[in-house]
Design an enzyme around this catalytic site. Structure first.
Site, short mmCIF file in Angstrom:
data_model
loop_
_atom_site.label_atom_id
_atom_site.label_comp_id
_atom_site.label_asym_id
_atom_site.label_seq_id
_atom_site.Cartn_x
_atom_site.Cartn_y
_atom_site.Cartn_z
N ARG A 85 0.86 -1.18 0.00
CA ARG A 85 0.00 0.00 0.00
C ARG A 85 0.90 1.24 0.00
O ARG A 85 1.75 1.39 0.89
CB ARG A 85 -0.89 -0.01 1.25
CG ARG A 85 -1.66 1.26 1.41
CD ARG A 85 -2.61 1.30 2.59
NE ARG A 85 -3.19 2.62 2.59
CZ ARG A 85 -3.23 3.44 3.63
NH1 ARG A 85 -2.82 3.05 4.82
NH2 ARG A 85 -3.74 4.65 3.51
N HIS A 146 -3.02 10.95 0.81
CA HIS A 146 -2.45 10.71 2.14
C HIS A 146 -1.81 12.02 2.59
O HIS A 146 -0.59 12.13 2.72
CB HIS A 146 -1.45 9.56 2.08
CG HIS A 146 -1.11 8.94 3.41
ND1 HIS A 146 -1.26 7.59 3.69
CD2 HIS A 146 -0.63 9.50 4.55
CE1 HIS A 146 -0.86 7.35 4.93
NE2 HIS A 146 -0.48 8.49 5.48
N GLU A 191 -7.35 8.38 6.50
CA GLU A 191 -7.54 8.92 7.85
C GLU A 191 -8.05 10.36 7.92
O GLU A 191 -7.36 11.26 8.46
CB GLU A 191 -6.22 8.83 8.64
CG GLU A 191 -5.73 7.44 8.86
CD GLU A 191 -4.49 7.38 9.76
OE1 GLU A 191 -3.88 8.42 10.02
OE2 GLU A 191 -4.16 6.29 10.21
N ASN A 317 -7.18 1.48 10.20
CA ASN A 317 -5.85 1.70 10.78
C ASN A 317 -6.02 1.74 12.29
O ASN A 317 -6.96 2.35 12.80
CB ASN A 317 -5.27 3.04 10.34
CG ASN A 317 -5.03 3.11 8.84
OD1 ASN A 317 -5.21 2.12 8.13
ND2 ASN A 317 -4.63 4.27 8.36
N TYR A 319 -3.62 1.89 16.09
CA TYR A 319 -2.34 1.88 16.81
C TYR A 319 -2.52 1.79 18.32
O TYR A 319 -1.69 1.25 19.01
CB TYR A 319 -1.55 3.16 16.50
CG TYR A 319 -1.08 3.22 15.06
CD1 TYR A 319 0.16 2.72 14.71
CD2 TYR A 319 -1.89 3.74 14.06
CE1 TYR A 319 0.60 2.76 13.39
CE2 TYR A 319 -1.47 3.78 12.74
CZ TYR A 319 -0.22 3.29 12.41
OH TYR A 319 0.20 3.32 11.11
N GLU A 378 -3.23 -0.22 8.22
CA GLU A 378 -2.03 0.22 8.95
C GLU A 378 -2.10 -0.33 10.36
O GLU A 378 -3.15 -0.26 11.01
CB GLU A 378 -1.96 1.75 9.08
CG GLU A 378 -1.53 2.48 7.87
CD GLU A 378 -1.48 4.00 8.09
OE1 GLU A 378 -1.23 4.44 9.23
OE2 GLU A 378 -1.71 4.71 7.11
O1 IFM Z 1 2.74 7.71 9.88
C1 IFM Z 1 1.37 7.74 10.09
C2 IFM Z 1 0.62 7.56 8.79
O2 IFM Z 1 0.98 8.52 7.85
C3 IFM Z 1 -0.87 7.65 9.01
N1 IFM Z 1 -1.29 6.77 10.07
C4 IFM Z 1 -0.57 6.78 11.30
C5 IFM Z 1 0.93 6.64 11.04
C6 IFM Z 1 1.72 6.66 12.35
O3 IFM Z 1 1.50 7.87 13.01
#
Ligand code: IFM
Length: 467
Positions: A85, A146, A191, A317, A319, A378
């Protein structure tokens, strides 16, 4: 973070057609910010101002992927990945023409319409990258946006101007005309719940603007632009898959109190549902986040129908996640995100690791009637990696992936239609306002020379995907 000594999963447990890849984005890796007819983007402009990015760093050279893309493809192949990606830099490809402003045409550029000049040199770069991926048997997932808006569009209002809808739609159409023979999986936006609040509400990301009204306007126009672009892709190629990608942040009430429960719903509506619910026919989440009523002044005619689109997939995505407490912080949000444990281990971004959060988001979006399939587009961890004697030991990253992959498999078992997983990121890269310190890559990058070294986690992926 809990270790995963019991990690027993094999890649084939996720299904025979499951896709395995890594993700990047143009501004974070390409460099070549002003080469071959590329115009400045909002990130070029923002990072060239003082003290907007840590240590005044910028993406002028980044990982030099514009020159070294073949090494990136080799890294993916070495890890046994079958998907990649990456995103297109709009300002490398199409120069929007704004009425009454001086226009400029790169050498070899051609006029596509009164509002767009195309830069074939920019498309040549992506054609070379795509051809290398196909030659290596790697399926490209291409993100149209992006975060790197052409600066000349920002000077006429950027995402906070309704004109963005037609500019973005035209850009998408040109990309399909130029690259459609090489791309069958498109991701429209990356995002919105990050680039819109950070760029237009809080001003800490490009273009560095602030204000609730501007943010609400930009959010509504971004959704309209997203659907217009998706329709235009569909009309030009009925055989491709079209998706879009959201960020998610699991929001769990900090206590059983009614105030914390309601605060968690407000936070969830802002961070997770604002850019999903309206697109999939559920409308803006006004009940849980009443402040969104202020959006009504920007909604015209058929907007609420026009911002819907029948996407083939949603990219998720994830985290981190938070416990949410009622607080006086931000009068319209009144919710404060807290960690699960006070002294828990944090990543180099200061984020707490919480794999169950990804599982819960996948399960939740999997239950939406109109969401057909999901990809994890992600997921990854930033660490302060060090290169020692030619190797980068990153056992913590390996455990991170094991724990999160277990969570993805749990979501599948619970019925979530997850079809693929993309690790963030293929390379250490430019982490926006945080600069180059947080290293997310499966490959370590020497930012002075551009050299890449596969980390131990990269070798772990190879083992996981090829055994
Ligand atoms: O690096 C970023 C990415 O560009 C978008 N999603 C979160 C990642 C980590 O912060």
């Amino acid at each position: 973070m809990n270790p995963a000594p019991e990690f027993q999963l094999q890649s084939r447990d996720f299904g025979p057609d499951f896709l395995w890849g890594a993700a990047t984005s143009a501004y974070q890796i390409e460099g070549a910010w002003n080469q071959d007819g590329k115009e400045p983007s909002i990130w070029d402009a923002f990072s060239h101002k003082r003290w907007r990015v840590k240590k005044n760093q910028n993406g002028d050279r980044a990982c030099q992927s514009y020159q070294r893309y073949k090494e990136d493809v080799t890294l993916l192949s070495r890890m046994g990945m079958n998907a990649y990606r990456f995103s297109l830099a709009w300002s490398r490809l199409v120069h929007p023409q704004i009425a009454g402003r001086t226009s400029w045409s790169p050498a070899g550029g051609y006029r596509h319409s009164s509002t767009a000049i195309v830069n074939p040199c920019g498309f040549d770069y992506y054609k070379r990258l795509l051809e290398s991926l196909h030659a290596a048997g790697i399926r490209p997932f291409v993100t149209l946006y992006h975060w790197d808006l052409p600066q000349r569009l920002e000077t006429s209002g950027g995402w906070a101007s309704r004109d963005i809808i037609k500019y973005f739609e035209e850009y998408a159409a040109i990309c399909v005309q130029e690259l459609g023979h090489l791309v069958k999986d498109w991701i429209v936006l990356n995002e919105p719940a990050v680039f819109l609040p950070l760029g237009y509400l809080l001003g800490v990301h490009a273009p560095g603007r602030r204000g609730l009204k501007r943010f609400l306007r930009a959010s509504h126009y971004a959704l309209l632009a997203q659907a217009a672009a998706a329709r235009s892709i569909r009309s030009l190629d009925s055989g491709c898959q079209i998706g879009t990608t959201i960020s998610t942040d699991g929001a769990y009430p900090a206590s059983d109190s009614q105030r914390d429960q309601i605060a968690a719903r407000r936070y969830d509506a802002l961070m997770n549902r604002l850019y999903v619910d309206p697109v999939f026919g559920e409308g803006y989440p006004l009940t849980d986040l009443p402040m969104l009523k202020k959006m009504e002044q920007y909604i015209k005619g058929d907007d609420l129908a026009n911002l819907q689109f029948d996407f083939d997939f949603l990219g998720v995505n994830n985290y981190t996640s938070h416990r949410i407490k009622h607080a006086v912080w931000m009068p319209w949000l009144k919710a404060r995100p807290l960690p699960f444990a006070k002294r828990s281990r944090r990543t180099a971004m200061g984020w707490e690791v919480y794999p169950a959060g990804l599982r819960d988001q996948l399960i939740r979006f999997g239950t939406y009637e109109k969401i057909k399939s999901l990809y994890v587009t992600e997921n990854g961890i930033a660490l302060d990696d060090v290169l020692t004697n030619g190797a980068v030991p990153d056992a913590e990253r390996i455990r991170f992936f094991q724990n999160y992959l277990s969570a993805v498999r749990d979501a599948q078992r619970a019925g979530a239609p997850v079809q693929g997983y993309f690790a963030w990121s293929l390379l250490d890269n430019f982490e926006w306002a945080a600069g180059y310190r947080p290293r997310f890559g499966l490959a370590w990058v020497d930012f002075a020379s551009g050299d890449r070294v596969l980390k131990e986690s990269g070798y772990w992926w190879r083992e996981f995907l090829t055994k």
